[in-house]
Design an enzyme around this catalytic site. Structure first.
Site, PDB file in Angstrom:
ATOM      1  N   GLN A 102      36.219  16.730 -15.585  1.00 47.03           N
ATOM      2  CA  GLN A 102      36.614  15.394 -16.060  1.00 47.03           C
ATOM      3  C   GLN A 102      37.458  15.530 -17.322  1.00 47.03           C
ATOM      4  OE1 GLN A 102      32.969  12.543 -15.708  1.00 47.03           O
ATOM      5  NE2 GLN A 102      32.168  14.619 -15.824  1.00 47.03           N
TER       6      GLN A 102
ATOM      7  N   ASP B 227      41.592  18.413 -21.366  1.00 48.66           N
ATOM      8  CA  ASP B 227      42.073  19.580 -22.121  1.00 48.66           C
ATOM      9  C   ASP B 227      42.391  20.719 -21.150  1.00 48.66           C
ATOM     10  OD1 ASP B 227      39.741  21.408 -21.689  1.00 48.66           O
ATOM     11  OD2 ASP B 227      38.647  19.957 -22.906  1.00 48.66           O
TER      12      ASP B 227
ATOM     13  N   HIS C 296      40.463  13.478 -14.057  1.00 46.20           N
ATOM     14  CA  HIS C 296      40.867  12.418 -14.985  1.00 46.20           C
ATOM     15  C   HIS C 296      42.229  12.691 -15.622  1.00 46.20           C
ATOM     16  CE1 HIS C 296      36.395  11.014 -15.501  1.00 46.20           C
ATOM     17  NE2 HIS C 296      36.929  10.670 -14.343  1.00 46.20           N
TER      18      HIS C 296
ATOM     19  N   CYS D  17      55.707  10.039 -14.074  1.00 46.22           N
ATOM     20  CA  CYS D  17      56.712   8.987 -13.924  1.00 46.22           C
ATOM     21  C   CYS D  17      55.979   7.773 -13.337  1.00 46.22           C
ATOM     22  CB  CYS D  17      57.829   9.510 -13.014  1.00 46.22           C
ATOM     23  SG  CYS D  17      59.205   8.403 -12.879  1.00 46.22           S
TER      24      CYS D  17
ATOM     25  N   THR E 171      27.999  16.723 -18.956  1.00 48.29           N
ATOM     26  CA  THR E 171      28.477  15.364 -18.666  1.00 48.29           C
ATOM     27  C   THR E 171      27.294  14.399 -18.699  1.00 48.29           C
ATOM     28  OG1 THR E 171      29.617  13.937 -17.072  1.00 48.29           O
ATOM     29  CG2 THR E 171      28.541  15.890 -16.175  1.00 48.29           C
ATOM     30  N   SER E 172      27.545  13.204 -19.275  1.00 47.07           N
ATOM     31  CA  SER E 172      26.432  12.281 -19.504  1.00 47.07           C
ATOM     32  C   SER E 172      26.001  11.558 -18.229  1.00 47.07           C
ATOM     33  CB  SER E 172      26.816  11.268 -20.585  1.00 47.07           C
ATOM     34  OG  SER E 172      28.051  10.675 -20.270  1.00 47.07           O
TER      35      SER E 172
ATOM     36  N   LEU F 248      22.655  19.311 -23.132  1.00 49.50           N
ATOM     37  CA  LEU F 248      21.774  19.410 -24.296  1.00 49.50           C
ATOM     38  C   LEU F 248      20.460  18.708 -23.994  1.00 49.50           C
ATOM     39  CD1 LEU F 248      24.164  18.591 -27.294  1.00 49.50           C
ATOM     40  CD2 LEU F 248      23.365  20.842 -26.518  1.00 49.50           C
ATOM     41  N   GLU F 249      20.562  17.649 -23.169  1.00 49.31           N
ATOM     42  CA  GLU F 249      19.387  16.828 -22.856  1.00 49.31           C
ATOM     43  C   GLU F 249      19.570  16.275 -21.439  1.00 49.31           C
ATOM     44  OE1 GLU F 249      20.039  14.080 -26.008  1.00 49.31           O
ATOM     45  OE2 GLU F 249      21.601  13.016 -24.894  1.00 49.31           O
TER      46      GLU F 249
HETATM   47  N1  APR Z   1      26.413  22.000 -24.139  1.00 50.06           N
HETATM   48  C1  APR Z   1      26.034  21.231 -23.078  1.00 50.06           C
HETATM   49  N2  APR Z   1      26.132  19.900 -23.052  1.00 50.06           N
HETATM   50  C2  APR Z   1      26.589  19.284 -24.154  1.00 50.06           C
HETATM   51  C3  APR Z   1      27.003  20.007 -25.314  1.00 50.06           C
HETATM   52  C4  APR Z   1      26.895  21.422 -25.266  1.00 50.06           C
HETATM   53  N3  APR Z   1      27.253  22.184 -26.307  1.00 50.06           N
HETATM   54  N4  APR Z   1      27.430  19.111 -26.241  1.00 50.06           N
HETATM   55  C5  APR Z   1      27.296  17.891 -25.693  1.00 50.06           C
HETATM   56  N5  APR Z   1      26.779  17.982 -24.435  1.00 50.06           N
HETATM   57  C6  APR Z   1      26.516  16.900 -23.486  1.00 50.06           C
HETATM   58  C7  APR Z   1      25.975  15.627 -24.094  1.00 50.06           C
HETATM   59  O1  APR Z   1      24.563  15.670 -24.163  1.00 50.06           O
HETATM   60  C8  APR Z   1      26.465  14.575 -23.117  1.00 50.06           C
HETATM   61  O2  APR Z   1      25.530  14.368 -22.061  1.00 50.06           O
HETATM   62  O3  APR Z   1      27.752  16.546 -22.924  1.00 50.06           O
HETATM   63  C9  APR Z   1      27.713  15.191 -22.510  1.00 50.06           C
HETATM   64  C10 APR Z   1      29.011  14.519 -22.926  1.00 50.06           C
HETATM   65  O4  APR Z   1      29.010  13.232 -22.414  1.00 50.06           O
HETATM   66  P1  APR Z   1      30.257  12.251 -22.559  1.00 50.06           P
HETATM   67  O5  APR Z   1      30.726  12.266 -23.961  1.00 50.06           O
HETATM   68  O6  APR Z   1      29.847  10.961 -21.962  1.00 50.06           O
HETATM   69  O7  APR Z   1      31.388  12.963 -21.678  1.00 50.06           O
HETATM   70  P2  APR Z   1      31.653  12.927 -20.102  1.00 50.06           P
HETATM   71  O8  APR Z   1      30.388  12.802 -19.352  1.00 50.06           O
HETATM   72  O9  APR Z   1      32.560  14.056 -19.811  1.00 50.06           O
HETATM   73  O10 APR Z   1      32.473  11.573 -19.979  1.00 50.06           O
HETATM   74  C11 APR Z   1      32.974  11.218 -18.716  1.00 50.06           C
HETATM   75  O11 APR Z   1      34.113   9.302 -19.601  1.00 50.06           O
HETATM   76  O12 APR Z   1      35.450   8.277 -21.244  1.00 50.06           O
HETATM   77  C12 APR Z   1      35.419   8.875 -20.013  1.00 50.06           C
HETATM   78  O13 APR Z   1      37.242   9.789 -18.898  1.00 50.06           O
HETATM   79  C13 APR Z   1      36.318  10.076 -19.914  1.00 50.06           C
HETATM   80  O14 APR Z   1      36.056  12.114 -18.650  1.00 50.06           O
HETATM   81  C14 APR Z   1      35.402  11.202 -19.516  1.00 50.06           C
HETATM   82  C15 APR Z   1      34.274  10.474 -18.834  1.00 50.06           C
END
Ligand code: APR
Length: 249
Positions: free
Chosen positions: A91, A94, A109, A117, A180-181, A206-207
């Protein structure tokens, strides 16, 4: 447990956190000091394209300074050494998977290093690669229009590569979700699709995430620490290692 041949990996912002790229869902509810509606929706772009361009310009240029961490490197190693099928879906916008050596990441994403374009402005969908701030006057080499925009999938737009992703999920034996959350769809639903196809499902975070109930097991800690060991043991012990994770869960 069935023999693991095909692996599908889904990564989110958490895998890049240890490289210094902030995650999306922080306590402030802001993304790099901006409201998501302003910088990540078609309406926000319509309202103020210059601000949105500059926002992604900043993130794009910052990619020159960030480096992959051991979690990205572990996945590049898995891609290279795994003998079965391997699909990496991210997702993230980078390029840290590519910097680490992954050769085929599906950026569902979009990508900071690409411009598109813009079809809604009469453009042709052509992609252009750049590492620099966007020149708004750049003409498309295919159709000649000057309507490039950041190749970022805004909320409400169709993610990239869904056909390939669905195909991989329906043939998955092991689905791994990292950092990913689990709140943004369709990515948050991939674990259910993989499970429906009979895959073992593991989450690294992390959780526990919002969709933790769909995972057979979770490995909680920093991905830069947990993933290298996981990949090492998966490559050397295969099915036995995955079974052992399931029996511990
Ligand atoms: N190792 C493992 N997990 C981690 C770490 C780490 N070092 N640091 C943070 N996390 C976890 C957090 O606990 C959280 O659950 O990564 C997750 C990041 O969640 P988000 O910030 O919600 O990112 P993501 O799930 O990628 O978001 C999905 O939302 O805004 C949109 O398009 C955007 O691609 C993005 C999408």
């Amino acid at each position: 447990m069935k023999h693991i041949n095909n692996i599908v990996v889904l990564t989110g912002a958490g895998i890049s956190a240890e490289s210094g790229i902030p995650v999306f869902r922080s306590e402030t509810g802001l993304w790099e000091n901006h409201r998501v509606e302003d910088v990540c929706t078609p309406e926000g772009y319509e309202r103020d394209p210059e601000m949105v361009r500059k926002f992604y310009d900043g993130m794009r240029v910052n990619l020159k300074k960030v480096r992959p961490n051991p979690a990205h490197q572990a996945l590049a190693r898995l891609e290279k050494e795994w003998r079965g099928g391997y699909t990496l879906v991210t997702q993230n916008i980078d390029n840290l998977h590519e910097q680490a050596g992954s050769e085929h990441a599906i950026h569902m994403h979009g990508e900071l290093l690409k411009l598109r374009c813009y079809e809604l402005k009469g453009g042709c969908g052509e992609l252009a690669v750049t590492t620099e701030p966007q020149d708004p006057e750049m003409a498309c080499p295919r159709c000649g229009k000057k309507v490039f925009r950041p190749h970022i999938v805004f909320f409400g737009e169709m993610p990239v590569g869904m056909d390939e992703i669905q195909k991989a999920l329906s043939a998955a034996d092991l689905f791994i979700s990292i950092g990913t959350s689990g709140v943004v769809y369709p990515a948050a639903g991939f674990v259910r699709a993989a499970r429906g196809a009979g895959a073992v499902t593991l989450e690294f975070n992390l959780e526990p995430s919002a969709v933790k109930g769909y995972f057979d097991a979770g490995v909680y800690g920093k991905a830069g620490t947990t993933l290298p060991e996981f990949v090492d043991r998966l490559l050397s012990e295969g099915d036995d290692y995955v079974s052992s994770l399931l029996s511990e869960a």
